[in-house]
Design a protein around this motif. Structure first.
Motif, short mmCIF file in Angstrom:
data_model
loop_
_atom_site.label_atom_id
_atom_site.label_comp_id
_atom_site.label_asym_id
_atom_site.label_seq_id
_atom_site.Cartn_x
_atom_site.Cartn_y
_atom_site.Cartn_z
N GLN A 194 -29.35 23.05 11.37
CA GLN A 194 -28.78 22.71 12.67
C GLN A 194 -29.70 21.75 13.41
OE1 GLN A 194 -26.94 25.62 15.68
NE2 GLN A 194 -28.98 25.34 16.50
N VAL A 195 -29.09 20.84 14.15
CA VAL A 195 -29.86 20.05 15.10
C VAL A 195 -29.35 20.34 16.50
CG1 VAL A 195 -30.32 18.15 13.48
CG2 VAL A 195 -28.29 18.04 14.94
N THR A 196 -30.23 20.23 17.46
CA THR A 196 -29.80 20.12 18.85
C THR A 196 -30.00 18.66 19.20
OG1 THR A 196 -30.55 22.37 19.28
CG2 THR A 196 -30.16 20.97 21.20
N ALA A 197 -28.91 18.01 19.59
CA ALA A 197 -28.97 16.56 19.73
C ALA A 197 -28.26 16.12 21.00
CB ALA A 197 -28.32 15.89 18.52
N SER A 198 -28.66 14.97 21.53
CA SER A 198 -27.97 14.38 22.67
C SER A 198 -27.05 13.27 22.19
CB SER A 198 -28.98 13.85 23.69
OG SER A 198 -29.67 12.77 23.13
N GLY A 240 -17.55 28.00 1.37
CA GLY A 240 -18.00 29.34 1.79
C GLY A 240 -18.58 29.35 3.19
N GLY A 241 -18.32 28.30 3.97
CA GLY A 241 -18.88 28.26 5.33
C GLY A 241 -18.13 27.27 6.18
N TYR A 242 -18.79 26.74 7.19
CA TYR A 242 -18.15 25.76 8.08
C TYR A 242 -19.23 24.95 8.79
CZ TYR A 242 -19.13 29.31 11.71
OH TYR A 242 -19.74 30.20 12.54
N LEU A 243 -18.77 23.89 9.44
CA LEU A 243 -19.66 23.10 10.30
C LEU A 243 -19.29 23.39 11.74
CD1 LEU A 243 -20.76 19.44 9.92
CD2 LEU A 243 -19.61 20.11 12.03
N TRP A 244 -20.29 23.47 12.60
CA TRP A 244 -20.00 23.78 14.01
C TRP A 244 -20.60 22.73 14.95
CZ3 TRP A 244 -23.49 26.80 11.14
CH2 TRP A 244 -24.82 26.75 11.53
N ILE A 245 -19.90 22.57 16.09
CA ILE A 245 -20.46 21.80 17.20
C ILE A 245 -20.29 22.67 18.45
CG2 ILE A 245 -20.39 19.70 18.59
CD1 ILE A 245 -19.05 18.28 16.24
N PHE A 246 -21.40 23.14 18.99
CA PHE A 246 -21.37 23.98 20.18
C PHE A 246 -21.98 23.17 21.33
CE2 PHE A 246 -21.40 28.61 18.32
CZ PHE A 246 -20.28 28.30 17.55
N PRO A 247 -21.17 22.85 22.34
CA PRO A 247 -21.66 22.01 23.44
C PRO A 247 -22.66 22.75 24.33
CG PRO A 247 -19.46 22.81 23.93
CD PRO A 247 -19.76 23.26 22.54
N ASN A 283 -25.40 21.79 19.94
CA ASN A 283 -25.91 22.28 18.66
C ASN A 283 -24.90 21.88 17.59
OD1 ASN A 283 -28.10 23.61 19.81
ND2 ASN A 283 -26.95 25.51 20.11
N VAL A 284 -25.35 21.09 16.63
CA VAL A 284 -24.50 20.67 15.52
C VAL A 284 -25.14 21.21 14.25
CG1 VAL A 284 -23.42 18.73 14.32
CG2 VAL A 284 -24.01 18.52 16.75
N GLY A 285 -24.38 22.04 13.53
CA GLY A 285 -24.98 22.64 12.35
C GLY A 285 -23.95 22.99 11.31
#
Lengths: 64, 389
Positions: free
Chosen positions: B178-182, B202-209, B216-218
């Motif tokens: 995961q990165v925390t990015a601007s 078996g998973g997913y990608l997430w973007i949590f504002p 958080n993009v991971g």
């Protein structure tokens, strides 16, 4: 680049995030992880779980 | 610091600090140990929580919250985007502050807290866990305790040392980066989940504002599939393609055990909570709230057991029973659901997204999604209804 080889697995400390995922999937409790270093002990059977799970590829099979 | 406590808690994440707080409130003497130099760092977490569950364990403070969210956006492999309003408020937390203050609350309740305390073994008394061995700075210490609570995260070594089977299987371990990015320009009202069996097996990608373009993009993929490409490399590809101008402020990596709760989470004088006990939701991998719900129960049961002078496995099993009733039984059903969802092909995921898009927005609830997705699997519907009835 800082590499050390243990039980046929090479470890890159500069890549390692010390997350412990390798420890969690090791079937033999062969990995000792502290806050700044990792040791693979002679309990290792080279199953390669740690190599395949490492999210940042800090572990690699030496012969690969 | 003393050399003897009623209860020692290993690990000051949200579960450890919560267990310590409730145990101390019951009157027990409690020591909370953290290996890192500062509580709350690093944050190996997407930081999303729902309001309802968390409120049962702690009064939520506004300054813990980076962003309020009202729902989720599911993104299919061919990029159909389905917004779903949640029936409760969601939050993306600032866990650095959150974790720190949870530990502070434990201290206020009477627990002693020690950082840079690296626990490397258990003490045994009459064959049962009777304390811990630790290194603190340059000194080796032994601390006796009637109950040891392992809140030591995915490594779960406290449990291993006590003889419990805490290993995670490769298929149940989600390996994540995961990165925390601007400069992540997304709708701040929704947490986004990208599904693709090909890209994120078996998973997913997430973007949590997290507000002001920060997010958080991971992504996580099952350990069954991570041999060929690392999650960090997959994440880098996504960022290069979608957010080439992102500034990356933090990069973290780690694993999430996505299985039902471990078979054994108590022993004589021993309890496991949080990731150490595999208490994250097996579908989403979300583990903050569920770990804290478990830890509250564990802390209360431990405190009562100390007061009664009986720390046997049998006495501590009350924690297991209450946890199963609260969340553990649901997680067994979620695990079946996980296997179903992550076996869907990209074509099936695309079809499901189109069915959802045809529904009016107010009818798009998670329950309706399951209903439409599970028509081919009626036995799973029965399990889900049982779990939530």
């Amino acid at each position: 680049m800082e590499t050390k080889s243990m039980q046929g697995i090479s470890y890159r400390r500069d890549l390692c995030d010390f997350c412990g995922t390798c420890v969690a999937v090791c079937p033999h409790d062969a990995i000792e992880l502290s806050e700044n270093d990792l040791q693979i002990t002679e309990k290792c059977t080279q199953c390669m779980n740690c190599v395949y799970i490492c999210p940042v590829r800090a572990l690699e099979g030496s012969d690969e | 610091m003393n050399k003897k406590y009623d209860i020692v808690v290993v690990g000051a994440g949200p579960a450890g600090s919560t267990a310590a707080r409730f145990a101390a409130q019951s009157g027990a003497s409690v020591l909370l140990l953290e290996k890192d130099r500062e509580i709350g760092i690093p944050v190996r977490c997407a930081e999303g929580v729902g309001e309802k569950g968390l409120e049962t364990v702690v009064k939520i403070k506004p300054h813990w919250i980076a962003q309020e969210v009202s729902g989720v956006t599911l993104v299919s492999p061919s990029e159909d985007r389905v917004d779903i309003e949640s029936n409760e408020m969601g939050y993306v937390l600032n866990r650095k502050i959150f974790d720190y203050e949870l530990a502070q609350m434990a201290a206020t309740a009477g627990a002693n807290v020690l950082t840079r305390a690296y626990v490397h073994g258990l003490l045994f008394q009459n064959g049962k866990a009777g304390g811990v061995r630790l290194q603190h700075l340059d000194s080796e210490l032994e601390v006796e305790a009637s109950i040891v609570i392992g809140a030591d995260g995915i490594e779960s070594r406290v449990g291993r040392w006590a003889g419990l089977k805490t290993k995670t299987s490769m298929k149940d371990m989600e390996t994540c980066a995961q990165v925390t990015a601007s400069h992540i320009d997304v709708d701040g009202r929704y947490c986004q989940f990208y599904f693709s069996n090909e890209k994120y097996p078996g998973g997913y990608l997430w973007i949590f504002p997290k507000g002001n373009g920060l997010a958080n993009v991971g992504l996580g993929i099952s350990g069954e599939y991570s041999k060929h490409k690392s999650p960090l490399a997959c994440l880098q590809d996504f960022l290069d393609a979608r957010f080439p101008h992102a500034s990356i402020l933090t990069t973290v990596a780690g694993g999430v055990p996505c299985s039902p709760t471990l078979e054994q989470i108590v022993g004589d004088g021993l309890m496991l909570v949080g990731d150490a006990a595999h208490q994250a939701n097996p579908v989403s991998g979300g583990g903050i709230t569920s770990g804290m719900i478990a830890a509250k129960i564990a802390g209360q049961v431990a405190g009562a057991a100390i007061a009664e002078g009986n720390v046997s496995k049998k006495r501590l099993t009350e924690y297991v029973n209450l946890w199963n009733k609260a969340e553990g039984n649901k997680h067994k059903v979620f695990y079946k659901l996980k296997k179903f969802v992550y076996n869907l092909s990209d074509e099936e995921l695309d079809n499901a997204a189109r069915i959802l898009l045809d529904m009016p927005k107010e009818k798009r609830t998670l329950v309706n999604i399951f209903k439409s997705a599970l028509i081919k699997h009626p036995s799973l519907i029965v399990d889900i209804i049982k779990a939530f009835a």
